[in-house]
Structure formats: structure tokens, C-alpha cells
Design an enzyme around this catalytic site. Structure first.
Site, PDB file in Angstrom:
ATOM      1  N   GLY A 152       0.738  -1.312  -0.087  1.00  0.00           N
ATOM      2  CA  GLY A 152      -0.253  -0.029  -0.321  1.00  0.00           C
ATOM      3  C   GLY A 152       0.655   0.959  -0.189  1.00  0.00           C
TER       4      GLY A 152
ATOM      5  N   CYS B 253      15.131  -0.026   1.410  1.00  0.00           N
ATOM      6  CA  CYS B 253      15.127  -0.834   2.607  1.00  0.00           C
ATOM      7  C   CYS B 253      16.722  -0.973   3.004  1.00  0.00           C
ATOM      8  CB  CYS B 253      14.292  -1.975   1.817  1.00  0.00           C
ATOM      9  SG  CYS B 253      13.213  -1.769   1.214  1.00  0.00           S
TER      10      CYS B 253
HETATM   11  N1  PLP Z   1       9.518  -5.305  -2.852  1.00  0.00           N
HETATM   12  C1  PLP Z   1      10.100  -4.392  -3.441  1.00  0.00           C
HETATM   13  C2  PLP Z   1      10.373  -4.568  -5.335  1.00  0.00           C
HETATM   14  C3  PLP Z   1      10.153  -3.441  -2.969  1.00  0.00           C
HETATM   15  O1  PLP Z   1      10.825  -2.298  -4.033  1.00  0.00           O
HETATM   16  C4  PLP Z   1       9.698  -3.438  -1.180  1.00  0.00           C
HETATM   17  C5  PLP Z   1      10.044  -2.521  -1.312  1.00  0.00           C
HETATM   18  O2  PLP Z   1      10.677  -1.188  -0.981  1.00  0.00           O
HETATM   19  C6  PLP Z   1       9.180  -4.782  -1.215  1.00  0.00           C
HETATM   20  C7  PLP Z   1       9.323  -5.459  -1.715  1.00  0.00           C
HETATM   21  C8  PLP Z   1       8.839  -4.651   0.249  1.00  0.00           C
HETATM   22  O3  PLP Z   1       8.064  -3.569   0.389  1.00  0.00           O
HETATM   23  P1  PLP Z   1       6.979  -3.198   2.368  1.00  0.00           P
HETATM   24  O4  PLP Z   1       7.589  -1.998   2.192  1.00  0.00           O
HETATM   25  O5  PLP Z   1       6.150  -2.871   1.602  1.00  0.00           O
HETATM   26  O6  PLP Z   1       7.132  -4.666   2.531  1.00  0.00           O
END
Ligand code: PLP
Length: 380
Positions: A202, A324
Site C-alpha cells: 500500500g 530498505c
Molecule cells: N518488493 C519490492 C520490489 C520493493 O520495492 C519493496 C519495498 O521497497 C518490497 C518488496 C517490500 O515492500 P514492503 O515495504 O511493503 O514490505
């Protein structure tokens, strides 16, 4: 402020903020969807309506949609849940080294538990080598894990070719697709796409954090990851949140309407920046045919973090690597897997756009970049 970091997260829509505010103050919308009384029924209806709205946007069935806390949870549930539940269908998983950590870490763990994980190499365009893929798929292949649009480069997966290869080698194998960066930007029709499992987030589509979705195709069985009261058909226990469900639905409806116009306006920004940045001796890391929402670029003479902080002084926000993992690693493992040398990779910055960015912002970005270059050349 110029916010060019929309792949990390997006600003919640005012409509989402309003919905949350009004909903939380409302006298009758805070019930538990599992309660049998009237308050529970109101909450349950609102929750199911949100699911139906989401299913409509994705052209799938309401029963195929599950809410999670984030796409990371969706990926964990899909991949681990599928492999645990379907042991007799095979123990081999195929993927690439350019997946998000939400996938890679799960694959590492499954490998330590006895699964075989085969990583297909990717080219300079970030796309998996299809001959290698074809050779890798065999009767033991249970699952293929790929990302629709790479979060660092915008590279678009050749999904149809992959599905054709998979079907010609092993029809039973299922596909998990990370759609976090493609949703609202590329068409997603889950009933026709040929994937069995998919994840969404989201906060990447102007909803809020704590708000993920998992798609599980009808008939595909996976073990639940979170056990408890058996909510969401036992697939993901924990009291359902109608408010989060509706926030996701609202953001998704907004993101998927006028998608072509939004794509065109973001492409104009991307094209302009590519041209202007190359004139300034920057190297474009994103492939030519990448999704225009992501532009990975290496600024000669500036380490990624230096450039990030220089831009930050003008209230221009970008990313180094992916948000991340950017605090833990210096070089991007995605660029490395694409064969990009570490010198260029060390200078790589990701600009990522949303439909709310403008050409004026792109022009201002270039102006400020010239100021940064001028300042640094004076210092040399
Ligand atoms: N997959 C991709 C390609 C992403 O860019 C991200 C977040 O940067 C995620 C998964 C993980 O998403 P979430 O922050 O909702 O855990």
C-alpha cells in the site's frame, strides 16, 4: 520540496488521510469484522466491499485477495507457504539475484532447509537469461520467483516469455510475482497474467504503511504464515482491519485510473532527465526500456551518498541503492548482478517518480544539479 524517492515510499493521498480520519472518528465503523452483532456486521461489510473493489481493479476474485501488513509479509507467506504445502510437487525454486530482499532472504532460508534454489543470471538490461531459464526448469521445479519491475532500475520482466518457457517445460510449476513497483504503472490483470501468487504494498501507491496484499490464485494451496483465530479463511489470522483494507482499495482505484496519462507524464520527466543528465556526463544505469518511474543514474565524481546529501540541502530527496537496504551495504547487489562495475555503482543514485511529479520539478532538479557541480568544481 522535490520528492524523487517514490520507489521507497509515497505520500498518502489526501483522500486516504480523510478516509482514515473520518473513519476513526465515526461512531459505528470501528467494530470487529468477526463480531456477530450489528457493529461487527458494519465492519465486515466495509471490509468485504474493499476486497471486492481491489479484486475488480486486478480482475480477480475477492476470495483470492488476502490482506497482510506489507509486501514483505506477502512474499514470506507466498514463497514459504507454497513450498511447505506442496512438498510433493518439487523442491526446486528458480529466481534471480536481483530480487528484493523480501524474496532473497526467504530463498536463503528455504535453501538452508533443503530446497534447491537456482539463480538465473541477468543481463545489463536486468532481464533474466531465458536460455538459462529454460535449461534450469525441470520436473522438480515447484516455484519461480520474479519481480515485475525492479525497484532499483525499473527493469521490466519479460513475463510472457517466461510463462511460455515455464509452460513448455513444466506446466505445474507456479509463479510468484512481486508487483510492488508495477502496480498502478503497468496493467495488472491477475486472471489473465499467468501468475499464481503476487504481492503488493500500500505505501508504494499512496496508501499508508502497514498495508499489504497477497494474491493467491483460486485452487493454489499454501500454508498460512500467521496462525491464530482463523481470519481470512485461516490464511492469515489476526483481526481484519476494514480501515486498512479500504485505504488500500481507495489508493489502488486512484492509481489504476488514468494510468496511461500518468505514464505519459512520468515518461516526459524521465526522458527530459535522461537527456539533460547525459549532457552532464552522468551514466544512466537503468535500461533504455525500463519503466519510466525509476531512473538509476551514476554521477561521475560523486559518491552516491555525497550526491544524496547535496541534493537534500535543496530539499530534493532521492535514494542510494534501495531504501530498505541502503543503511547496510555500500554497493548495490542489483547493479552488481547486472555486471555494472563497482566504481559506477558506488556513484549510483535512484530517482523515482510518481504521477504527482511535474516537469517544473525536473527542470529545478537539473538547475540545482548544475549548482552542485559548480560548487564542487570551485573546490577542486
Ligand atoms: N518488493 C519490492 C520490489 C520493493 O520495492 C519493496 C519495498 O521497497 C518490497 C518488496 C517490500 O515492500 P514492503 O515495504 O511493503 O514490505
Amino acid at each position: 520540496m522535490i520528492y524523487f524517492d517514490n520507489s521507497a515510499t509515497t505520500k498518502p493521498l489526501p483522500e486516504v488521510a480523510k478516509l482514515m480520519y473520518e473513519d476513526m472518528l465515526s461512531e459505528d465503523s470501528w467494530g470487529n469484522p468477526g463480531s456477530l452483532h450489528e457493529l461487527g456486521t458494519i465492519a465486515y461489510k466495509s471490509y468485504i466491499n474493499a476486497k471486492e473493489d481491489i479484486a475488480k481493479c486486478f480482475s480477480c476474485r475477492e476470495q483470492e485477495i488476502y490482506f497482510t501488513s506489507c509486501a514483505t509479509e506477502s512474499a514470506n507467506t507466498a514463497i514459504t507457504g507454497y513450498m511447505r504445502r506442496n512438498k510433493r510437487l518439487g523442491r526446486t525454486i528458480i529466481s534471480t539475484k536481483t530480487e528484493h530482499k523480501a524474496t532473497l532472504e526467504v530463498l536463503e532460508r528455504l535453501a538452508s532447509e533443503g530446497c534447491t534454489v537456482k539463480y538465473i543470471s541477468v543481463g545489463r538490461d536486468g532481464k533474466p537469461n531465458l536460455d538459462e531459464l529454460s535449461n534450469a526448469i525441470d520436473g522438480d521445479t515447484a516455484l519461480l520467483c520474479f519481480t515485475h519491475v525492479n525497484n532499483e532500475t525499473g527493469s521490466i520482466l519479460p513475463l510472457n516469455e517466461i510463462i511460455d518457457i515455464k509452460n513448455s517445460k513444466n506446466r505445474q510449476a507456479v509463479i510468484y510475482l512481486d508487483c510492488v513497483q508495477s502496480v498502478g504503472k503497468l496493467p495488472i490483470n491477475l486472471s489473465k497474467m499467468g501468475v499464481e501468487l503476487a504481492s503488493f504494498s500500500g505505501h508504494k501507491i499512496h496508501s499508508i504503511k502497514g498495508n499489504g496484499v497477497l494474491y493467491v490464485k483460486n485452487g493454489v494451496k499454501i500454508d498460512p504464515f500467521i496462525l491464530g483465530g482463523g481470519q481470512q479463511n485461516g490464511m492469515r489470522s489476526g483481526t481484519e482491519s476494514p480501515l486498512l483494507a479500504r485505504s488500500f482499495a481507495l489508493a489502488l482505484q486512484d492509481a489504476t485510473s488514468n494510468m496511461d496519462d500518468h505514464y505519459a507524464s512520468v515518461k516526459e520527466i524521465n526522458d527530459y532527465l535522461r537527456t539533460e543528465l547525459v549532457k552532464r556526463k552522468a551514466i544512466i544505469m537503468s535500461p533504455d526500456d525500463a519503466l519510466p518511474y525509476v531512473l538509476n543514474v551514476s554521477f561521475d565524481g560523486f559518491e552516491s551518498e555525497t550526491m544524496l546529501h547535496c541534493l537534500e540541502r535543496y530539499k530534493i530527496y532521492v535514494s542510494t541503492i534501495s531504501a530498505c537496504s541502503s543503511k547496510s551495504k555500500k554497493y548495490s547487489y542489483v547493479l552488481e548482478a547486472m555486471g555494472i562495475d563497482r566504481k559506477q555503482s558506488a556513484n549510483a543514485v535512484r530517482l523515482s517518480f510518481s504521477r504527482f511529479n511535474t516537469m517544473d520539478e525536473a527542470r529545478e532538479f537539473v538547475e540545482k544539479l548544475d549548482e552542485i557541480y559548480a560548487l564542487f568544481s570551485l573546490r577542486k
